[in-house]
Design a protein around this motif. Structure first.
Motif, mmCIF file in Angstrom:
data_model
loop_
_atom_site.group_PDB
_atom_site.id
_atom_site.type_symbol
_atom_site.label_atom_id
_atom_site.label_comp_id
_atom_site.label_asym_id
_atom_site.label_seq_id
_atom_site.Cartn_x
_atom_site.Cartn_y
_atom_site.Cartn_z
ATOM 1 N N LYS A 124 0.832 -1.209 0.000
ATOM 2 C CA LYS A 124 0.000 0.000 0.000
ATOM 3 C C LYS A 124 0.868 1.261 0.000
ATOM 4 N N LEU A 125 1.932 1.233 0.780
ATOM 5 C CA LEU A 125 2.806 2.395 0.922
ATOM 6 C C LEU A 125 3.544 2.716 -0.377
ATOM 7 N N LEU A 126 4.042 1.683 -1.049
ATOM 8 C CA LEU A 126 4.875 1.903 -2.228
ATOM 9 C C LEU A 126 4.141 1.698 -3.548
ATOM 10 N N GLY A 127 2.878 1.257 -3.492
ATOM 11 C CA GLY A 127 2.123 1.049 -4.723
ATOM 12 C C GLY A 127 2.689 -0.103 -5.531
ATOM 13 N N THR A 128 2.989 -1.198 -4.858
ATOM 14 C CA THR A 128 3.565 -2.357 -5.527
ATOM 15 C C THR A 128 2.733 -3.595 -5.206
ATOM 16 N N THR A 129 3.186 -4.745 -5.682
ATOM 17 C CA THR A 129 2.438 -5.987 -5.438
ATOM 18 C C THR A 129 3.174 -6.857 -4.417
ATOM 19 N N LYS A 130 2.424 -7.744 -3.789
ATOM 20 C CA LYS A 130 3.029 -8.673 -2.822
ATOM 21 C C LYS A 130 4.030 -9.594 -3.519
ATOM 22 N N ASP A 131 3.754 -9.917 -4.768
ATOM 23 C CA ASP A 131 4.653 -10.784 -5.540
ATOM 24 C C ASP A 131 6.021 -10.116 -5.701
ATOM 25 N N THR A 132 6.021 -8.834 -6.029
ATOM 26 C CA THR A 132 7.284 -8.102 -6.184
ATOM 27 C C THR A 132 8.031 -8.042 -4.862
ATOM 28 N N ILE A 133 7.312 -7.803 -3.772
ATOM 29 C CA ILE A 133 7.944 -7.752 -2.443
ATOM 30 C C ILE A 133 8.601 -9.094 -2.126
ATOM 31 N N GLU A 134 7.896 -10.183 -2.401
ATOM 32 C CA GLU A 134 8.442 -11.515 -2.126
ATOM 33 C C GLU A 134 9.668 -11.801 -2.983
ATOM 34 N N LYS A 135 9.648 -11.373 -4.243
ATOM 35 C CA LYS A 135 10.799 -11.598 -5.127
ATOM 36 C C LYS A 135 12.017 -10.811 -4.660
ATOM 37 N N VAL A 136 11.805 -9.576 -4.175
ATOM 38 C CA VAL A 136 12.924 -8.783 -3.656
ATOM 39 C C VAL A 136 13.456 -9.440 -2.382
ATOM 40 N N ARG A 137 12.539 -9.889 -1.511
ATOM 41 C CA ARG A 137 12.940 -10.529 -0.241
ATOM 42 C C ARG A 137 13.766 -11.792 -0.501
ATOM 43 N N SER A 138 13.315 -12.620 -1.444
ATOM 44 C CA SER A 138 13.996 -13.894 -1.703
ATOM 45 C C SER A 138 15.103 -13.778 -2.757
ATOM 46 N N LYS A 139 15.380 -12.559 -3.176
ATOM 47 C CA LYS A 139 16.414 -12.280 -4.188
ATOM 48 C C LYS A 139 16.142 -13.000 -5.515
ATOM 49 N N GLN A 140 14.855 -13.165 -5.831
ATOM 50 C CA GLN A 140 14.454 -13.770 -7.096
ATOM 51 C C GLN A 140 14.043 -12.717 -8.125
#
Length: 195
Positions: A124-140
């Motif tokens: 909500k804060l950054l206007g992104t998707t949960k999928d993108t957040i997970e990919k950044v977190r897992s370095k994918q």
């Protein structure tokens, strides 16, 4: 602050020409100084401005004008708008194309510095998707080697007020759940310049 009528000077011109209201009443209704209203009445100001009828435009009623004409101490009250402007709900917002490549950097910053924020709050804060957040977190993420954590406020992706509000809400949630609240982030001067 009270709402002002649409086109205050033109409304003042109409009220001066068509009513027996005092300059003070007109000035307070239109958000002007009484001397400015007097200058309009004397023809020194607003020459050539066509009067704007607040009755025809549903900002006043004739009964309200009559009431205030009888009592110079009473003040005009503007009618509420018939169709109020709906404010956009706080949620995912549009991010300009030029700033979209900065989003993964901002996500990495949030994940590193504010782990208490949920994926939904970060999204909500950054206007992104949960999928993108997970990919950044897992370095994918497709651009993982080039992602450098950078403050989303300095990138222009969110305001400091919004970020602080999200962090406060996340901290309150953790406190309610009986979990430890992470200490506030303290950046020294060198860390601020390296972001």
């Amino acid at each position: 602050m009270t709402a002002l009528p649409l086109m205050p000077k033109a409304t003042a011109v109409w009220l001066i020409e068509k009513t027996a209201l005092t300059f003070t009443q007109i000035a307070e209704f239109c958000g002007m100084h009484p001397l400015e209203v007097q200058a309009i009445a004397d023809g020194e100001v607003a020459q050539g401005i066509v009067g704007y009828d607040p009755i025809a435009n549903h900002q006043l009623t004739q009964a309200e004008i009559d009431r205030c004409e009888k009592d110079p101490e009473s003040r005009l009250k503007i009618l509420p708008p018939a169709n109020p402007i709906n404010r956009r709900s706080k949620g995912a917002r549009y991010t300009p194309v030029a700033k979209r490549n900065d989003r993964p950097d901002a996500i990495a910053f949030i994940l590193r510095n504010f782990p208490q924020l949920s994926e939904q709050q970060t999204s909500k804060l950054l206007g992104t998707t949960k999928d993108t957040i997970e990919k950044v977190r897992s370095k994918q993420h497709w651009n993982s080697p080039n992602i450098k954590p950078r403050d989303p406020v300095t990138l222009g992706l969110c305001s400091q007020t919004d970020l602080n509000a999200m962090v406060a809400a996340a901290n309150e949630r953790l406190a309610r759940e009986g979990q430890a609240v992470p200490p506030p982030l303290e950046l020294d001067d060198d860390a601020e310049h390296s972001l």
